[in-house]
Motif scaffolding. Structure first.
Motif, PDB file in Angstrom:
ATOM      1  N   ARG A  15      15.341  44.891  35.067  1.00 55.82           N
ATOM      2  CA  ARG A  15      16.248  43.856  34.570  1.00 55.82           C
ATOM      3  C   ARG A  15      17.604  43.904  35.286  1.00 55.82           C
ATOM      4  O   ARG A  15      18.657  43.917  34.671  1.00 55.82           O
ATOM      5  CB  ARG A  15      16.416  43.993  33.054  1.00 55.82           C
ATOM      6  N   ASP A  39      19.288  46.998  33.240  1.00 54.87           N
ATOM      7  CA  ASP A  39      20.163  46.097  32.474  1.00 54.87           C
ATOM      8  C   ASP A  39      21.536  45.968  33.111  1.00 54.87           C
ATOM      9  O   ASP A  39      22.576  46.235  32.495  1.00 54.87           O
ATOM     10  CB  ASP A  39      20.294  46.588  31.030  1.00 54.87           C
ATOM     11  N   ARG A  40      21.520  45.518  34.387  1.00 57.46           N
ATOM     12  CA  ARG A  40      22.775  45.377  35.123  1.00 57.46           C
ATOM     13  C   ARG A  40      22.856  44.002  35.761  1.00 57.46           C
ATOM     14  O   ARG A  40      21.852  43.443  36.204  1.00 57.46           O
ATOM     15  CB  ARG A  40      22.892  46.429  36.229  1.00 57.46           C
ATOM     16  N   SER A  41      24.064  43.475  35.831  1.00 65.99           N
ATOM     17  CA  SER A  41      24.351  42.280  36.601  1.00 65.99           C
ATOM     18  C   SER A  41      25.476  42.647  37.558  1.00 65.99           C
ATOM     19  O   SER A  41      26.554  43.070  37.119  1.00 65.99           O
ATOM     20  CB  SER A  41      24.770  41.124  35.694  1.00 65.99           C
ATOM     21  N   THR A  42      25.209  42.529  38.852  1.00 69.33           N
ATOM     22  CA  THR A  42      26.172  43.001  39.828  1.00 69.33           C
ATOM     23  C   THR A  42      26.312  42.017  40.978  1.00 69.33           C
ATOM     24  O   THR A  42      25.368  41.276  41.299  1.00 69.33           O
ATOM     25  CB  THR A  42      25.767  44.387  40.371  1.00 69.33           C
ATOM     26  N   GLN A  54      23.626  39.423  43.165  1.00 67.05           N
ATOM     27  CA  GLN A  54      23.892  38.301  44.049  1.00 67.05           C
ATOM     28  C   GLN A  54      23.698  38.677  45.515  1.00 67.05           C
ATOM     29  O   GLN A  54      23.415  37.820  46.348  1.00 67.05           O
ATOM     30  CB  GLN A  54      25.324  37.802  43.836  1.00 67.05           C
ATOM     31  N   CYS A  78      13.484  41.849  37.968  1.00 73.32           N
ATOM     32  CA  CYS A  78      14.754  41.825  38.684  1.00 73.32           C
ATOM     33  C   CYS A  78      14.912  40.503  39.436  1.00 73.32           C
ATOM     34  O   CYS A  78      13.923  39.924  39.905  1.00 73.32           O
ATOM     35  CB  CYS A  78      14.846  42.979  39.676  1.00 73.32           C
ATOM     36  N   GLU A 115      20.101  41.974  37.972  1.00 72.63           N
ATOM     37  CA  GLU A 115      20.443  40.722  38.639  1.00 72.63           C
ATOM     38  C   GLU A 115      21.548  41.017  39.648  1.00 72.63           C
ATOM     39  O   GLU A 115      22.608  41.517  39.282  1.00 72.63           O
ATOM     40  CB  GLU A 115      20.915  39.670  37.627  1.00 72.63           C
TER      41      GLU A 115
END
Length: 224
Positions: free
Chosen positions: A60, A40-43, A64, A81, A62
């Motif tokens: 999960r 549960d990370r967005s980095t 860049q 992912c 995400e």
């Protein structure tokens, strides 16, 4: 260890105890991580270098930008992912499952793989370069677009129910790789697939793929 069968290919599954996993906030800095969950990370940038990840899950996520260098992954599940602009350089992957993942612009280079499975993934603008597989590698239910396999040793693998949109085979060894249950008419580099396993109906598809790569002139056009 549990074995999963995909056609003729037998693959060792990751061995993970979900109730024993420890949540971690970072994958950097430690020489090794075991029994972990990174979720549960967005980095902007996910970096993993010179470490061993074992018995864990990435879920999960995400990112860049992804850089995995000199890493060893043993018995790891990576699912749901979205990994963009990713480089996997000089890595060792053993009993690794990628499930419901999106790779948008990836490079897997100089990797050693055993018991690696891509299930229900989306792989676009990606290169698999110099992948040495010591056991069958599996792709199932996966969509490929603008993907190149180059100088890789993928013996006795399995690919089924996949969409092969502008997939190129640029050298490599694919002896006994099971290509049944796929449309092969649009692949490139079909002449490099010596020794693969197909159904008889796929002979016409491979013929179409080979002819499309030749600079042919047809008699009715030449006479005009």
């Amino acid at each position: 260890m549990e074995i999963e069968e995909y056609g003729r290919a037998k693959v060792l599954k990751p061995s993970i105890e979900d109730d024993e996993l420890i949540a971690v906030d970072d994958l950097e800095g430690a020489a090794s991580l075991a029994d972990f969950e990174y979720a549960d990370r967005s980095t902007h940038h996910l970096a993993v270098a010179d470490t061993t990840l074992s018995g864990g899950k990435l879920s999960r996520i995400e990112a860049q930008r992804v850089t995995v260098t000199g890493a060893t992954l043993q018995s790891v599940v990576i699912d749901h992912c979205v990994l963009m602009s990713s480089d996997w350089i000089d890595c060792v992957l053993s009993r690794v499952m990628f499930r419901d993942c999106k790779f948008l612009g990836a490079n897997f280079v100089d990797n050693k793989w055993s018991n690696v499975v891509f299930q229900d993934c989306r792989i676009e603008y990606t290169t698999f370069d110099t992948i040495h597989a010591s056991t069958p590698i599996v792709f199932v239910g996966t969509r490929f677009k603008e993907v190149t396999f180059r100088r890789s040793e993928l013996h006795a693998g399995h690919i089924s129910n996949c969409t092969l949109d502008a997939v190129e085979f640029d050298g490599g060894t694919y002896t006994d790789f099971d290509f049944r249950d796929n449309d092969l008419s649009a692949i490139r580099g079909a002449s490099n697939l010596n020794g693969i396993l197909i159904d008889r109906v796929q002979r016409q598809e491979l013929a179409e793929a080979l002819v499309s790569e030749l600079d042919l002139r047809y008699a009715d056009e030449a006479d005009r």
